[in-house]
Scaffold this motif. Structure first.
Motif, short mmCIF file in Angstrom:
data_model
loop_
_atom_site.label_atom_id
_atom_site.label_comp_id
_atom_site.label_asym_id
_atom_site.label_seq_id
_atom_site.Cartn_x
_atom_site.Cartn_y
_atom_site.Cartn_z
N ASN A 161 -9.23 53.25 135.41
CA ASN A 161 -9.53 51.83 135.22
C ASN A 161 -9.20 51.37 133.80
O ASN A 161 -8.60 50.31 133.60
N LEU A 162 -9.61 52.17 132.82
CA LEU A 162 -9.34 51.84 131.41
C LEU A 162 -7.84 51.78 131.14
O LEU A 162 -7.35 50.84 130.51
N ASP A 163 -7.13 52.78 131.63
CA ASP A 163 -5.67 52.84 131.42
C ASP A 163 -4.99 51.63 132.05
O ASP A 163 -4.08 51.03 131.47
N SER A 164 -5.46 51.28 133.25
CA SER A 164 -4.88 50.16 133.97
C SER A 164 -5.07 48.84 133.22
O SER A 164 -4.14 48.05 133.07
N ILE A 165 -6.29 48.62 132.71
CA ILE A 165 -6.57 47.37 131.96
C ILE A 165 -5.83 47.38 130.63
O ILE A 165 -5.16 46.41 130.27
N SER A 166 -5.95 48.48 129.89
CA SER A 166 -5.34 48.57 128.56
C SER A 166 -3.83 48.38 128.60
O SER A 166 -3.25 47.76 127.71
N SER A 167 -3.19 48.89 129.64
CA SER A 167 -1.73 48.81 129.74
C SER A 167 -1.25 47.36 129.89
O SER A 167 -0.10 47.04 129.58
N VAL A 179 -5.12 41.97 121.48
CA VAL A 179 -6.39 41.79 122.19
C VAL A 179 -7.20 43.09 122.18
O VAL A 179 -6.70 44.15 122.55
N THR A 180 -8.45 42.98 121.74
CA THR A 180 -9.36 44.13 121.69
C THR A 180 -10.20 44.17 122.96
O THR A 180 -10.74 43.15 123.39
N LEU A 181 -10.32 45.36 123.54
CA LEU A 181 -11.13 45.55 124.75
C LEU A 181 -12.49 46.13 124.39
O LEU A 181 -12.58 47.22 123.84
N VAL A 182 -13.54 45.37 124.69
CA VAL A 182 -14.90 45.88 124.54
C VAL A 182 -15.38 46.32 125.93
O VAL A 182 -15.45 45.50 126.85
N ALA A 183 -15.65 47.61 126.07
CA ALA A 183 -16.13 48.13 127.35
C ALA A 183 -17.63 47.87 127.43
O ALA A 183 -18.40 48.42 126.63
N VAL A 184 -18.04 47.02 128.35
CA VAL A 184 -19.45 46.63 128.46
C VAL A 184 -20.21 47.73 129.21
O VAL A 184 -20.08 47.87 130.42
N GLU A 232 -17.51 59.36 129.74
CA GLU A 232 -16.22 59.46 130.45
C GLU A 232 -15.20 58.52 129.82
O GLU A 232 -14.02 58.87 129.67
N ALA A 233 -15.66 57.33 129.47
CA ALA A 233 -14.77 56.36 128.81
C ALA A 233 -14.41 56.84 127.41
O ALA A 233 -13.25 56.75 126.98
N TYR A 234 -15.39 57.38 126.71
CA TYR A 234 -15.16 57.91 125.35
C TYR A 234 -14.14 59.05 125.39
O TYR A 234 -13.21 59.10 124.58
N ASP A 235 -14.34 59.96 126.33
CA ASP A 235 -13.42 61.10 126.45
C ASP A 235 -12.01 60.67 126.84
O ASP A 235 -11.04 61.38 126.59
N ALA A 236 -11.93 59.47 127.45
CA ALA A 236 -10.60 58.92 127.80
C ALA A 236 -9.98 58.21 126.60
O ALA A 236 -8.88 57.68 126.69
N GLY A 237 -10.70 58.21 125.46
CA GLY A 237 -10.14 57.65 124.23
C GLY A 237 -10.68 56.28 123.83
O GLY A 237 -10.24 55.72 122.83
N HIS A 238 -11.64 55.76 124.59
CA HIS A 238 -12.16 54.43 124.26
C HIS A 238 -13.39 54.54 123.37
O HIS A 238 -14.28 55.35 123.64
N CYS A 263 -5.50 31.70 127.40
CA CYS A 263 -6.06 30.57 126.63
C CYS A 263 -6.31 30.91 125.17
O CYS A 263 -6.86 30.09 124.42
N GLY A 264 -5.95 32.13 124.74
CA GLY A 264 -6.04 32.46 123.32
C GLY A 264 -7.06 33.50 122.92
O GLY A 264 -7.27 33.74 121.73
N SER A 265 -7.71 34.15 123.88
CA SER A 265 -8.71 35.16 123.54
C SER A 265 -8.07 36.34 122.80
O SER A 265 -6.96 36.76 123.12
N THR A 266 -8.80 36.88 121.82
CA THR A 266 -8.33 38.09 121.12
C THR A 266 -9.29 39.26 121.35
O THR A 266 -9.07 40.35 120.84
N MET A 267 -10.37 39.01 122.10
CA MET A 267 -11.33 40.07 122.40
C MET A 267 -11.97 39.80 123.76
O MET A 267 -12.50 38.70 123.98
N ILE A 268 -11.90 40.79 124.66
CA ILE A 268 -12.47 40.59 126.00
C ILE A 268 -13.60 41.59 126.22
O ILE A 268 -13.58 42.69 125.67
N ARG A 269 -14.57 41.17 127.03
CA ARG A 269 -15.76 42.00 127.28
C ARG A 269 -15.76 42.37 128.76
O ARG A 269 -16.09 41.56 129.61
#
Length: 222
Positions: free
Chosen positions: A6-12, A18-23, A34-40, A204-210
């Motif tokens: 999921n992380l790879d799919s979104i990040s790609s 744009v910065t991805l904040v994993a909520v 699991e997300a941390y071990d995937a590099g997030h 619309c101009g976002s630079t950070m998504i949650r």
């Protein structure tokens, strides 16, 4: 689908700015790892106590973002480590963050939460309020905070036109405020967009998504 997939799919699909904040709110440490071990390494929580508990159990190179509504009496518990506070919606809260940051000899980055939704349940200040704070002498005296942008939450609706309109209001507010840059007001971040609407937010101009459920799956609220 695994969390890594999921992380790879979104990040790609994300533009480089744009910065991805994993909520990770309501999710157990094992799941977040699991997300941390995937590099997030950027995680968002909306309750201070939950964030503190996870901070204590998890690696210390994580950037913890406070994305929920914040009460002044809770700031002290996270002031030693929080990386970014998204929901600053009044000056008294800002003053308290500054006070607690000073105790830890830190400068804490914050975002002004601007009310863009029509729903009464959403917190936030008006653009006018934000301008008044930036222009005030009291704000210029705060040495342990830095406002690095704005955050907003769109109305919970399927009406894409309305959501787009509200995102555009936040982008315009950011552009208007940007002209007022000061020593402790350095706007570069527009935090808007969640699992259901982040692609529209980026357009619309976002630079950070949650994003939470699109990474971790549906939430189990107790």
């Amino acid at each position: 689908m695994s969390i890594k997939t999921n992380l790879d799919s979104i990040s790609s699909k994300l533009p480089s700015h744009v910065t991805l904040v994993a909520v990770s709110k309501t999710k157990p440490v094992e799941t977040i790892m699991e997300a941390y071990d995937a590099g997030h390494k950027i995680f968002g929580e909306n309750k201070v106590q939950e964030m503190v508990e996870k901070y204590e159990q998890m690696p210390k190179d994580i950037d913890w973002h406070m994305i929920g509504h914040l009460q002044r009496n809770k700031v002290k518990y996270m002031a030693s480590f929080v990386r970014l506070i998204h929901g600053v919606d009044n000056f008294k809260l800002l003053k308290e963050i500054n006070k607690q940051a000073k105790k830890h000899d830190r400068v804490i980055d914050c975002l002004f939460q601007i009310k863009i939704a029509e729903e009464d349940s959403k917190f936030g200040m008006s653009a006018k309020d934000a301008k008044a704070i930036i222009a005030s002498d009291a704000f210029s005296e705060l040495e342990n905070i830095r406002i690095t942008g704005v955050m907003g939450m769109a109305t919970f609706t399927n009406d894409e036109t309305q959501i787009k309109q509200e995102f555009n209001v936040l982008k315009q507010t950011f552009e208007d405020l940007k002209r007022l840059e000061t020593r402790n007001f350095k706007p570069e971040t527009i935090s808007m967009g969640m699992s259901g609407d982040y692609q529209l937010a980026i357009a619309c101009g976002s630079t950070m998504i949650r994003v939470g459920s699109s990474i971790f799956g549906a939430r189990n609220y107790q």
